[in-house]
Design an enzyme around this catalytic site. Structure first.
Site, PDB file in Angstrom:
ATOM      1  N   SER A   1       0.826  -1.205   0.000  1.00  0.00           N
ATOM      2  CA  SER A   1       0.000   0.000   0.000  1.00  0.00           C
ATOM      3  C   SER A   1       0.858   1.250   0.000  1.00  0.00           C
ATOM      4  CB  SER A   1      -0.974   0.000   1.176  1.00  0.00           C
ATOM      5  OG  SER A   1      -0.288  -0.161   2.398  1.00  0.00           O
ATOM      6  N   GLU A   2       2.062   1.202   0.651  1.00  0.00           N
ATOM      7  CA  GLU A   2       2.984   2.336   0.611  1.00  0.00           C
ATOM      8  C   GLU A   2       4.427   1.875   0.638  1.00  0.00           C
ATOM      9  OE1 GLU A   2      -0.738   4.347   2.123  1.00  0.00           O
ATOM     10  OE2 GLU A   2       0.427   2.707   3.003  1.00  0.00           O
ATOM     11  N   THR A   3       5.268   2.654  -0.032  1.00  0.00           N
ATOM     12  CA  THR A   3       6.715   2.542   0.018  1.00  0.00           C
ATOM     13  C   THR A   3       7.247   3.933   0.336  1.00  0.00           C
ATOM     14  OG1 THR A   3       6.759   0.751  -1.604  1.00  0.00           O
ATOM     15  CG2 THR A   3       8.801   2.004  -1.309  1.00  0.00           C
TER      16      THR A   3
ATOM     17  N   HIS B   1       0.574   4.487   8.739  1.00  0.00           N
ATOM     18  CA  HIS B   1       1.428   3.340   9.049  1.00  0.00           C
ATOM     19  C   HIS B   1       2.809   3.486   8.423  1.00  0.00           C
ATOM     20  CE1 HIS B   1       0.929   1.063   5.208  1.00  0.00           C
ATOM     21  NE2 HIS B   1       1.878   0.283   5.670  1.00  0.00           N
TER      22      HIS B   1
END
Length: 280
Positions: free
Chosen positions: A48-50, A79
């Site tokens: 979902s995120e980097t 997060h």
């Protein structure tokens, strides 16, 4: 700039057990990485995120953070904020202000500190609040495949990613949802419902983010921050509570919410699952 090895970690957030929270990929030295390469890596990790730690422009910040979803860059996410702080501290980072890491990002300066519930960030000021318009609520009802009357409250809770939120009557209703992806495709949507009195968790949350390339997010700190500001502000939630997220995805994320003065803190446990280098 030629590719080189850069320190990398993958951290599970909002869980003290590996592989049951929400993972974030962290490049601990993103200085000089081209924006296109950042986006390419984020699409490749398919998380979902980097995130990419880069030098800050503010003298108050310990580092600046760029956050990418598979769909592009966003100004803030919860997060990834906690997972990056966890990885940075574990790699030997020393904050300028003892006990508090200060992150610079598109939402401004975000403080991160350790509490009994793990690392926590101070919820940033919302970019947009207030009730949703009637057409938006109708679109959400269609996307969730529920009657409009089952949405008992609604609110903009946007602190960067664009979250709109609706409240259903119970956590069981939230967990039972089978959304329609066709109608979800333009919605950054959080759904919340209360657990029965006496339950270990006060609320259950689900987050849908197809515009960012994430159909359903396992555990979403930015959404919980916006929800806490809404629910505590209108008296629906107490000043401190715990909420669950990720059950429908086989995860067991737990988010702790605490109010101190005018500030709301969003906390959870984090654990490193992968540590090494990435070529960028």
């Amino acid at each position: 700039m030629s590719p080189r090895e850069r320190p990398f970690a993958q951290v599970d957030v909002f869980s003290d057990t590996r592989y049951l929270g929400n993972p974030v990929a962290v490049v601990l030295d993103g200085d000089g990485v081209d924006e296109r390469d950042m986006a390419r890596l984020a699409a490749w990790t398919n998380l979902s995120e980097t995130t990419f730690v880069v030098p800050p422009s503010s003298g108050e910040a310990d580092y600046a953070l760029r956050v990418f979803t598979p769909g592009g860059e966003i100004p803030f996410a919860g997060h990834p904020t906690l997972g990056t702080a966890h990885a940075w501290l574990e790699a030997g980072g020393v904050p300028k202000s003892p006990g508090t890491v200060v992150q610079e990002c598109g939402a401004g300066l975000v403080a991160v500190r350790r509490s009994a519930s793990g690392l926590g960030f101070r919820a940033p000021r919302p970019r947009r609040t207030g009730p949703l318009d009637a057409d938006h609520v109708d679109r959400i009802a269609r996307a969730l495949r529920v009657g409009r009357e089952r949405i008992v409250a609604h609110q903009w809770v946007d602190n960067g990613p664009g979250w709109a939120a609706v409240r259903l009557a119970s956590a069981a209703e939230v967990l039972a949802l089978e959304p329609d992806d066709h109608h979800l495709r333009r919605l950054m949507l959080g759904v919340v419902g209360p657990h029965p009195p006496g339950s270990p968790l006060s609320f259950e949350v689900r987050a849908f983010g197809l515009p960012a390339g994430v159909r359903e997010d396992p555990v979403t700190g930015s959404l919980h921050a916006g929800l806490a500001q809404w629910l505590i502000g209108d008296g629906t939630a107490p000043p401190a509570y715990r909420a669950g997220q990720g059950a429908r995805l086989g995860r067991h994320g737990v988010v702790a919410v605490e109010t101190q003065g005018e500030d709301i803190w969003i906390s959870g446990e984090s654990v490193t699952c992968v540590r090494g280098t990435v070529h960028l």
